[in-house]
Design an enzyme around this catalytic site. Structure first.
Site: not given
Lengths: 446, 452
Positions: A74, A77-78, A154
């Protein structure tokens, strides 16, 4: 997920909502190609609006992360938005937006997807930018440090401060003791903190290669032209060796696991999770239909019984996580009316399960669920984005052509099949139960 | 959209519907793509918009009843929402269960909800089940009976869900913010009302709200998808030939004094992140500055990763996952707000940065690049607003409600493209207030220091 938009957390339980195209009824004209480096390309023409979507699906997700590095896929991905040799941080999104488009990405346990939606005459921009970041990602230490903080925010937003999501996370973590499905996609807080540039760089080098990806394009495009552009941008990216995938198998559960979560919340909630096989196991079709019988619409069993008749829940649903690479869970989630106890909710859920074991669904219920599934995948084709998502997901599971198999399987399900799977999987020994108990903390006000 | 042709439909067995549809074309970017739209006002006053499209065997219906929370008495807040929510809980000939069974069996969806300015009833149905879908749709709109036991049930459910949402810090922040920014105006309330006002609503109130507002001359019907004009006419004659016009009382926008002083609201909660909203009173949808405001806000905080707030607060400082700003422009009033979540400890740094960005856009001209990129996004993304049948049905209903005209797509592009750097400076000064703002902070207050 990189942006806080509508897709939000739904992506983690996305599989269940996703219903499929019966190619036999509304056949899309699907064109499939392989480039010499192993990259698969699927193109579907859809000319109802001057729009196209470009999606690239990498077969890497939370299950592929090393121990202690949950959240790596993840965070990577950022980082994919933070610049390459050719473009500065966030420049990619800027370019897409000034061309009237939108872009985003999401990470799941099984895969990572990047997409753009653009006026179809500019879809080549997406092709160019995605090819660029497949080979030229720059990982700048300063950017990594900053983005790690963003992801920690997040996590606070989605889990730390959300009681029901916390319960979900706890139950899943307890249900899997061996299989990496145990870990949340976003990662545990201390793991996120420990991810460094080397981890990211290794993960990128290992998994972001053409032979580990599928491109899906749907929209108002000409396949020949698009393919030519894809070839010229992607075909020079070398094929790499992808390491063997995890072999972990979750052992059979031998007794209920109970999770109690006490934290600031307004109402109690209960989650029941059972280990079940994944698509295309022969039981997966009955499990899928069962989830619709239980919670597809206001006439469904859970709504009628728990919300309407007994008035003990403000929300009650059942979801089958069946479109996954490894066997996953079927779960129930119910939120109590403020003055009801978690006990009442839990019992009511068991009653619904026992009812199906005894009687099974009626022919009418079965037909209704099948109709709902058929209707919703026809409706879904209204959106090129959803269409592309569907094809991508089946590619992750093996091949988009499995869509046919799925529909066939759904049509064949009988009432006896449903009773059989409920008797087989929905038993106490195979259950992880989570209870959210509201505990009010009082902070001194200043 | 081009004015194309005038079709005069006077079918011989037509009871009352003399449908005169005006055909328009919404032109999307490339002229090759046009969405065909027909508009007419029936003799009973119902405005009908129809966009025919045979790509998929589906039909999407969106109906707007032009009465929302602004038509409720203050002490009965939640009336519009409760009325909408009860439409599919029983009619003269169908129980709640009959309705949901029928709709689910055909794989359709039928939902009603209330908003600030209007109630929406939406149907999604397969072409092959269109008749059945229409039958239920009109039954719940025209013949609901609001059984007492269903009212009680729905009230409990709404109150329960209001309570549950208190768990969500962003809900608490929003609730506190609209209360301050709209003061005496009905927009200041939650659409659900409060536990207290919900309890005051009686069955008679609901029946009256329904009969006063669910009128053809107070409604817009928008239909998109696999249905021809002939088919539509037949269906309308079948289901709404008895639906009669009733004179509506004159409606003036409610007068109220927006709150213009600085106000800080702090709510303590045991959470890890401060949920922050900073904003002020804004504009209504018919304000001519709407388009300049749209461009300005895109640059400030509406443009995602292309916006200044995202660039500074997320990308440079790593303070938040999401930060954005927003103008909510309703029929009678509106607000501006910027919103973010950051760990309690960095709340003040983030608030300072929002204020700094507001001051900057009020004092310095935006760059030429920023302006042109904002315009090219706003105009270039227009076709995506119409890329599904559902979006088309909703869009047509909304442009009718706000009187934007069926040539809105063309006008929108012109309005956006005519915005200048000076316009942006002007509207930023007029509609953003870096001093007398409303600031809401939901957080673990012991972990943040008091902002000055």
């Amino acid at each position: 997920m990189r942006k806080n938009n509508r897709i939000k957390i739904a992506i983690y339980s996305f599989f269940i909502l996703l219903l499929l195209i019966p190619v036999t009824i509304y056949a899309a004209d699907v064109k499939e190609y392989f480039l010499s480096n192993g990259l698969k390309v699927i193109i579907i023409e859809e000319h109802k609006a001057p729009i196209a979507t470009f999606q690239i699906w990498y077969k890497v997700g939370a299950v592929d992360e090393p121990m202690g590095k949950s959240g790596l896929s993840h965070l990577l991905e950022h980082m994919m938005f933070k610049g390459t040799k050719n473009y500065g941080p966030s420049e990619l999104s800027r370019i897409i937006q000034k061309n009237g488009g939108t872009d985003n990405a999401h990470t799941t346990k099984d895969y990572t997807t990047y997409f753009e939606i653009l006026p179809s005459d500019r879809i080549n921009i997406a092709i160019k930018l995605e090819a660029d970041r497949m080979k030229n990602l720059l990982l700048d230490p300063k950017e990594v440090a900053s983005e790690r903080n963003v992801v920690m925010e997040e996590r606070r937003l989605r889990y730390e401060d959300d009681p029901q999501n916390s319960l979900f996370e706890d139950v899943v973590a307890a249900a899997f003791k061996v299989h990496p499905y145990q870990k949340p996609v976003i990662g545990w807080m201390s793991d996120i903190q420990s991810i460094d540039l080397n981890d990211l760089s290794n993960h990128y080098k290992t998994y972001y290669s053409p032979n580990n990806a599928v491109i899906i394009i749907v929209g108002d495009i000409k396949p020949d032209e698009i393919l030519k552009q894809i070839k010229s941008e992607f075909e020079n990216i070398p094929h790499t060796e992808i390491p063997g995938r995890i072999k972990s198998i979750e052992p059979e559960q031998k007794g209920e696991r109970r999770i109690i979560l006490k934290r600031e919340a307004e109402v109690p909630a209960v989650m029941l999770a059972y280990h079940v096989p994944n698509f295309p196991h022969e039981d997966s079709y009955a499990l899928d239909i069962l989830s619709v019988i239980l919670s597809g619409g206001k006439s469904s069993r859970l709504y009628q019984s728990m919300i309407y008749e007994k008035k003990i829940a403000i929300d009650a649903s059942a979801d089958y996580i069946g479109f996954s690479r490894f066997p996953h869970l079927f779960y129930f989630f119910a939120v109590a009316v403020p003055d009801k106890t978690p006990d009442e909710i839990e019992k009511a859920l068991y009653e619904e399960i026992e009812k199906i074991k005894k009687e099974g669904p009626s022919e009418n219920e079965l037909q209704k669920a099948k109709n709902q599934i058929e209707a919703s995948f026809i409706m879904e084709q209204d959106s090129i984005y959803m269409q592309a998502m569907k094809y991508g997901l089946f590619e992750i599971l093996g091949d988009w052509k499995l869509i046919d198999k799925y529909l066939e399987g759904i049509r064949k399900v009988s009432s006896e099949d449903i009773t059989r799977v409920v008797k087989n999987y929905f038993i106490e020994e195979n259950r992880t139960t989570g209870i959210l108990i509201p505990a009010k903390k009082v902070n001194s006000k200043k | 959209m081009k004015f194309k042709k005038l079709i005069n439909y006077s079918k011989k067995n037509s009871i009352f519907i003399l449908l005169i549809f005006f055909a328009f074309y919404l032109l999307l970017l490339a002229d090759a793509f046009a969405i065909n739209v027909n508009r007419t006002v029936l003799p009973n006053g119902l405005t009908v918009l129809h966009s025919e499209n045979h790509n998929l065997p589906i039909v999407m219906v969106t109906m707007i009843i032009k009465s929302g929370q602004t038509r409720e008495p203050d002490d009965k807040a939640g009336l519009a929402n409760l009325t909408a929510g009860l439409l599919n809980e029983g009619t003269k000939t169908r129980t709640s269960k009959d309705i949901s069974e029928t709709i689910d069996f055909i794989g359709a969806s039928l939902n009603a909800s209330a908003g600030n300015d209007y109630i929406t009833v939406a149907l999604s149905v397969l072409k092959k089940d269109l008749n059945k879908g229409f039958e239920i749709f009109w039954d719940i709109v025209l013949n609901p009976i609001f059984p007492q036991h269903e009212i009680e049930r729905k009230k409990q459910l709404i109150k329960g869900s209001l309570k549950q949402r208190e768990e969500d810090p962003s809900f608490l922040a929003e609730k506190a913010f609209i209360k301050e920014v709209f003061g005496e105006h009905p927009y200041s309330r939650l659409i659900e009302g409060s536990e207290e006002t919900i309890d005051k609503i009686s069955r008679d109130d609901i029946l009256k709200f329904h009969s006063d507002n669910f009128l053809p001359n107070n409604s817009i019907l928008s239909i998109a998808g696999d249905i021809t004009q002939d088919e539509l006419i037949v269906l309308l004659e079948k289901y709404i030939s008895e639906w009669k016009k009733v004179e509506l009382p004159e409606r003036k926008p409610l007068k109220f004094e927006p709150y213009k002083n600085k106000k800080i609201v702090r709510i303590d909660k045991d959470i890890t992140q401060a949920n922050i909203i900073l904003g002020n009173y804004g504009i209504s949808r018919d304000n001519p500055d709407y388009y300049a405001v749209t461009v300005m806000n895109y640059i400030l905080g509406g443009g995602g990763f292309a916006s200044r707030l995202m660039n500074s607060i997320r990308d440079e400082k790593g303070l938040a996952y999401d930060v954005h700003s927003y103008f909510a422009a309703y029929k009678e009033a509106g607000y501006f707000q910027s919103e973010l979540q950051t760990k309690n400890e960095t709340a003040n740094v983030a608030i300072d940065e929002i204020i700094r960005q507001i001051i900057k856009i009020r004092t310095e001209k935006v760059t030429e690049k920023e302006l042109s990129e904002a315009k090219s996004y706003l105009t270039g993304s227009f076709p995506r607003r119409l890329d599904t049948t559902r979006k088309i049905a909703d869009f047509l209903a909304a442009i009718e409600f706000f009187n934007l005209g069926l040539d809105y797509d063309k006008k929108y592009t012109d309005y956006i493209n005519s915005v200048t750097e000076d316009d942006i400076l002007r509207v930023a000064n007029k509609y953003l207030d870096p001093e007398n703002y409303i600031l809401v902070i939901i957080a673990n207050q012991s972990k943040i220091s008091i902002p000055q």
